[in-house]
Design a protein around this motif. Structure first.
Motif, PDB file in Angstrom:
ATOM      1  N   CYS A   1       0.844  -1.192   0.000  1.00  0.00           N
ATOM      2  CA  CYS A   1       0.000   0.000   0.000  1.00  0.00           C
ATOM      3  C   CYS A   1       0.880   1.242   0.000  1.00  0.00           C
ATOM      4  CB  CYS A   1      -0.913   0.001   1.230  1.00  0.00           C
ATOM      5  SG  CYS A   1      -0.019   0.137   2.786  1.00  0.00           S
ATOM      6  N   PRO A   2       0.315   2.387  -0.351  1.00  0.00           N
ATOM      7  CA  PRO A   2       1.109   3.621  -0.352  1.00  0.00           C
ATOM      8  C   PRO A   2       1.340   4.175   1.050  1.00  0.00           C
ATOM      9  CG  PRO A   2      -1.126   4.069  -1.111  1.00  0.00           C
ATOM     10  CD  PRO A   2      -1.018   2.585  -0.908  1.00  0.00           C
ATOM     11  N   ILE A   3       2.387   5.004   1.150  1.00  0.00           N
ATOM     12  CA  ILE A   3       2.706   5.761   2.352  1.00  0.00           C
ATOM     13  C   ILE A   3       2.337   7.213   2.071  1.00  0.00           C
ATOM     14  CG2 ILE A   3       4.545   6.526   3.900  1.00  0.00           C
ATOM     15  CD1 ILE A   3       6.117   3.981   2.945  1.00  0.00           C
ATOM     16  N   PHE A   4       1.604   7.833   3.000  1.00  0.00           N
ATOM     17  CA  PHE A   4       1.189   9.226   2.868  1.00  0.00           C
ATOM     18  C   PHE A   4       1.857  10.068   3.936  1.00  0.00           C
ATOM     19  CE2 PHE A   4      -2.205   6.611   1.226  1.00  0.00           C
ATOM     20  CZ  PHE A   4      -2.568   7.255   0.057  1.00  0.00           C
ATOM     21  N   ALA A   5       2.361  11.235   3.554  1.00  0.00           N
ATOM     22  CA  ALA A   5       2.981  12.148   4.514  1.00  0.00           C
ATOM     23  C   ALA A   5       3.028  13.547   3.906  1.00  0.00           C
ATOM     24  CB  ALA A   5       4.388  11.675   4.868  1.00  0.00           C
TER      25      ALA A   5
END
Length: 182
Positions: free
Chosen positions: A96-100
């Motif tokens: 899954c993607p990482i969001f920041a």
């Protein structure tokens, strides 16, 4: 809605929480327990993930890992190591993607580049006030808050069951040294 309190609730640090809505999960934070990290004899970059879990440096995500196909995103609110430190060791286990925020993502990139593990997760930078539709059950919104590190965000998850606001560290600062008053 189901809440997983994985780390950071019985100690200061090792922050990791997850929210499940209708068979989809979003992970919030993946951090180090700083006292345990300082006590380590070997560098964290060359230490196996299982050893770090066993020694209490990072949270035990066994319950989530058993359901890893349900995990749709990893969201990081700010760049302190008690929130972001374990990304290099744990994020690659989830497809899954990482969001920041922009600054926090730079810290994540640095953590990943220093580690021995390969982390192929897509990385998505979110700006405050924008809503990112992750799935039909989750949208992510960042709300800017003040803290002792730039680009700190309170995470708001928009779900069919309502909104969840998540922010373990922030402070109300009417005169911040960096950035504008929020």
């Amino acid at each position: 809605m189901k809440l997983y309190t994985i780390g950071g609730y019985n100690e200061v640090g090792k922050n990791m929480t997850a929210i499940e809505v209708r068979d989809e999960i979003v992970i919030l934070d993946m951090g180090y327990h700083m006292e345990e990290l300082i006590d380590m004899e070997n560098p964290v970059e060359s230490t196996a993930t299982k050893s770090l879990i066993h020694s209490g440096v990072i949270a035990n995500d066994r319950e989530l890992y058993k359901q890893k196909e349900k995990v749709k995103g990893i969201v990081i609110g700010h760049g302190h190591l008690d929130h972001v430190g374990a990304i290099a060791k744990m994020a690659g286990s989830y497809n899954c993607p990482i969001f920041a925020s922009p600054y926090t993502m730079k810290i994540i990139e640095e953590q990943i580049s220093q580690d021995d593990k390969e982390v192929k997760n897509e990385r998505i930078v979110l700006e405050p006030g924008k809503i990112h539709n992750l799935t039909s059950k989750f949208a992510i919104e960042f709300v800017k808050v003040t803290h002792s590190i730039p680009d700190t965000m309170l995470t708001v998850l928009h779900t069919p069951d309502g909104r969840v606001a998540y922010g373990l560290d922030f402070r109300i600062d009417r005169n911040p040294v960096l950035g504008n008053t929020v």
